[in-house]
Write a protein that holds these residues in place. Structure first.
Motif, PDB file in Angstrom:
ATOM      1  N   SER A 126      32.827  36.417  46.745  1.00  0.00           N
ATOM      2  CA  SER A 126      31.709  36.722  45.847  1.00  0.00           C
ATOM      3  C   SER A 126      31.939  37.997  45.047  1.00  0.00           C
ATOM      4  CB  SER A 126      30.407  36.842  46.644  1.00  0.00           C
ATOM      5  OG  SER A 126      30.462  37.964  47.507  1.00  0.00           O
ATOM      6  N   THR A 127      32.991  38.748  45.337  1.00  0.00           N
ATOM      7  CA  THR A 127      33.249  40.008  44.638  1.00  0.00           C
ATOM      8  C   THR A 127      34.368  39.837  43.622  1.00  0.00           C
ATOM      9  OG1 THR A 127      34.940  40.740  46.216  1.00  0.00           O
ATOM     10  CG2 THR A 127      32.634  41.290  46.739  1.00  0.00           C
ATOM     11  N   PRO A 128      34.441  40.731  42.623  1.00  0.00           N
ATOM     12  CA  PRO A 128      35.554  40.667  41.676  1.00  0.00           C
ATOM     13  C   PRO A 128      36.910  40.814  42.383  1.00  0.00           C
ATOM     14  CG  PRO A 128      33.838  42.107  40.830  1.00  0.00           C
ATOM     15  CD  PRO A 128      33.446  41.744  42.235  1.00  0.00           C
ATOM     16  N   GLU A 129      36.968  41.672  43.406  1.00  0.00           N
ATOM     17  CA  GLU A 129      38.212  41.842  44.148  1.00  0.00           C
ATOM     18  C   GLU A 129      38.585  40.568  44.890  1.00  0.00           C
ATOM     19  OE1 GLU A 129      35.530  43.855  44.461  1.00  0.00           O
ATOM     20  OE2 GLU A 129      36.234  45.691  43.499  1.00  0.00           O
ATOM     21  N   GLY A 130      37.569  39.917  45.468  1.00  0.00           N
ATOM     22  CA  GLY A 130      37.790  38.666  46.178  1.00  0.00           C
ATOM     23  C   GLY A 130      38.289  37.574  45.252  1.00  0.00           C
ATOM     24  N   MET A 131      37.727  37.510  44.053  1.00  0.00           N
ATOM     25  CA  MET A 131      38.192  36.523  43.075  1.00  0.00           C
ATOM     26  C   MET A 131      39.631  36.810  42.650  1.00  0.00           C
ATOM     27  SD  MET A 131      36.071  34.122  42.821  1.00  0.00           S
ATOM     28  CE  MET A 131      36.647  33.234  41.397  1.00  0.00           C
ATOM     29  N   LEU A 132      39.992  38.091  42.522  1.00  0.00           N
ATOM     30  CA  LEU A 132      41.372  38.452  42.202  1.00  0.00           C
ATOM     31  C   LEU A 132      42.299  37.989  43.332  1.00  0.00           C
ATOM     32  CD1 LEU A 132      43.577  39.899  40.564  1.00  0.00           C
ATOM     33  CD2 LEU A 132      42.957  42.001  41.790  1.00  0.00           C
ATOM     34  N   GLN A 133      41.911  38.263  44.578  1.00  0.00           N
ATOM     35  CA  GLN A 133      42.724  37.835  45.712  1.00  0.00           C
ATOM     36  C   GLN A 133      42.828  36.314  45.757  1.00  0.00           C
ATOM     37  OE1 GLN A 133      40.494  40.056  48.672  1.00  0.00           O
ATOM     38  NE2 GLN A 133      42.318  41.280  49.109  1.00  0.00           N
ATOM     39  N   LEU A 134      41.744  35.623  45.461  1.00  0.00           N
ATOM     40  CA  LEU A 134      41.753  34.168  45.430  1.00  0.00           C
ATOM     41  C   LEU A 134      42.760  33.664  44.396  1.00  0.00           C
ATOM     42  CD1 LEU A 134      40.489  31.316  45.969  1.00  0.00           C
ATOM     43  CD2 LEU A 134      38.994  31.835  44.048  1.00  0.00           C
ATOM     44  N   THR A 135      42.741  34.268  43.208  1.00  0.00           N
ATOM     45  CA  THR A 135      43.658  33.850  42.153  1.00  0.00           C
ATOM     46  C   THR A 135      45.104  34.071  42.570  1.00  0.00           C
ATOM     47  OG1 THR A 135      41.962  34.411  40.528  1.00  0.00           O
ATOM     48  CG2 THR A 135      44.193  34.137  39.703  1.00  0.00           C
ATOM     49  N   ILE A 136      45.369  35.210  43.214  1.00  0.00           N
ATOM     50  CA  ILE A 136      46.729  35.500  43.677  1.00  0.00           C
ATOM     51  C   ILE A 136      47.150  34.495  44.751  1.00  0.00           C
ATOM     52  CG2 ILE A 136      48.141  37.191  44.939  1.00  0.00           C
ATOM     53  CD1 ILE A 136      46.473  39.371  43.431  1.00  0.00           C
ATOM     54  N   LEU A 137      46.268  34.228  45.718  1.00  0.00           N
ATOM     55  CA  LEU A 137      46.592  33.250  46.763  1.00  0.00           C
ATOM     56  C   LEU A 137      46.805  31.855  46.177  1.00  0.00           C
ATOM     57  CD1 LEU A 137      44.176  34.329  49.626  1.00  0.00           C
ATOM     58  CD2 LEU A 137      46.673  34.454  49.637  1.00  0.00           C
ATOM     59  N   ALA A 138      45.994  31.494  45.189  1.00  0.00           N
ATOM     60  CA  ALA A 138      46.147  30.183  44.543  1.00  0.00           C
ATOM     61  C   ALA A 138      47.493  30.107  43.837  1.00  0.00           C
ATOM     62  CB  ALA A 138      45.012  29.938  43.557  1.00  0.00           C
ATOM     63  N   ALA A 139      47.905  31.196  43.196  1.00  0.00           N
ATOM     64  CA  ALA A 139      49.205  31.215  42.514  1.00  0.00           C
ATOM     65  C   ALA A 139      50.339  31.070  43.530  1.00  0.00           C
ATOM     66  CB  ALA A 139      49.357  32.502  41.712  1.00  0.00           C
ATOM     67  N   PHE A 140      50.225  31.742  44.668  1.00  0.00           N
ATOM     68  CA  PHE A 140      51.262  31.618  45.697  1.00  0.00           C
ATOM     69  C   PHE A 140      51.299  30.213  46.283  1.00  0.00           C
ATOM     70  CE2 PHE A 140      51.474  36.319  45.952  1.00  0.00           C
ATOM     71  CZ  PHE A 140      52.855  36.447  45.867  1.00  0.00           C
ATOM     72  N   ALA A 141      50.149  29.601  46.483  1.00  0.00           N
ATOM     73  CA  ALA A 141      50.111  28.234  47.003  1.00  0.00           C
ATOM     74  C   ALA A 141      50.784  27.275  46.020  1.00  0.00           C
ATOM     75  CB  ALA A 141      48.671  27.798  47.278  1.00  0.00           C
TER      76      ALA A 141
END
Length: 191
Positions: A126-141
């Motif tokens: 729900s946070t901007p930092e969390g969304m950034l981490q989500l995007t990074i994890l999605a890119a790695f996946a």
């Protein structure tokens, strides 16, 4: 992502999304193991028993949500029940291995005020930092999936270069070993 108000646990709908992309993953990402972990996590949080959306032998690599019918049905379900649903997954790569699909699906969850919990990655989406981490994890996946496909293709090309057979053994033939072509099976071949 806006978090729904779940002060009244009776109004909460808990869903779990489980996926296995191939028969070969049966041991590593067993559907039953994913379901068990999600059930235990919901129980630990005092939440109701989850309803499951299950895509078996479906890849999460592609860009088309429609190719995973239960994933699409889950997204339609959260849109029909705004602010009431909590989605659990075992790991983010069970949800998606494509950055575009990940971001598109999280936009749907956000607009539907749907909470999302991945048991393996402990991130506040729900946070901007969390969304950034989500995007990074999605890119790695997505990267891992693309590299796996590249290595698999390379291995198959090498088998062809060595004159070896690729793929399942057809009906009427039997395997003679990993480095030999299949041979006629006298019991099945007449069929």
């Amino acid at each position: 992502m806006i978090q729904p108000d779940h002060s009244d646990n009776s109004a909460i709908i808990v869903v779990g999304y489980v996926r296995r992309s191939s028969e070969m993953q049966k041991d590593n990402y067993s559907i039953d193991a994913q379901k068990r972990a999600i059930r235990e996590a919901a129980k630990l949080r005092g939440l109701p028993e989850p309803t499951f959306f299950e895509d078996d032998e479906r890849s999460a690599r592609g860009e088309q949500i429609a190719k995973r019918p239960e994933f699409k049905r889950l997204l339609d379900y959260v849109q029909a029940n705004p602010g009431k649903v909590i989605v659990f997954v075992h790991t983010l790569d069970r949800w998606s291995r494509n950055v575009m699909v990940t971001l598109q699906s999280f936009r749907i969850l956000s607009l539907s005020r749907t909470a999302f919990i991945s048991l393996s990655e402990h991130i506040d989406y729900s946070t901007p930092e969390g969304m950034l981490q989500l995007t990074i994890l999605a890119a790695f996946a997505a990267y891992f999936s693309d590299m796996l496909a590249k290595h698999t293709s390379k291995g198959k090309s090498e088998r062809v270069a060595q004159g070896l057979y690729n793929g399942d053994v057809p009906f009427g033939y039997r395997s003679t070993g990993p480095k030999a072509p299949p041979e006629f099976d006298p019991e099945e071949y007449p069929g």
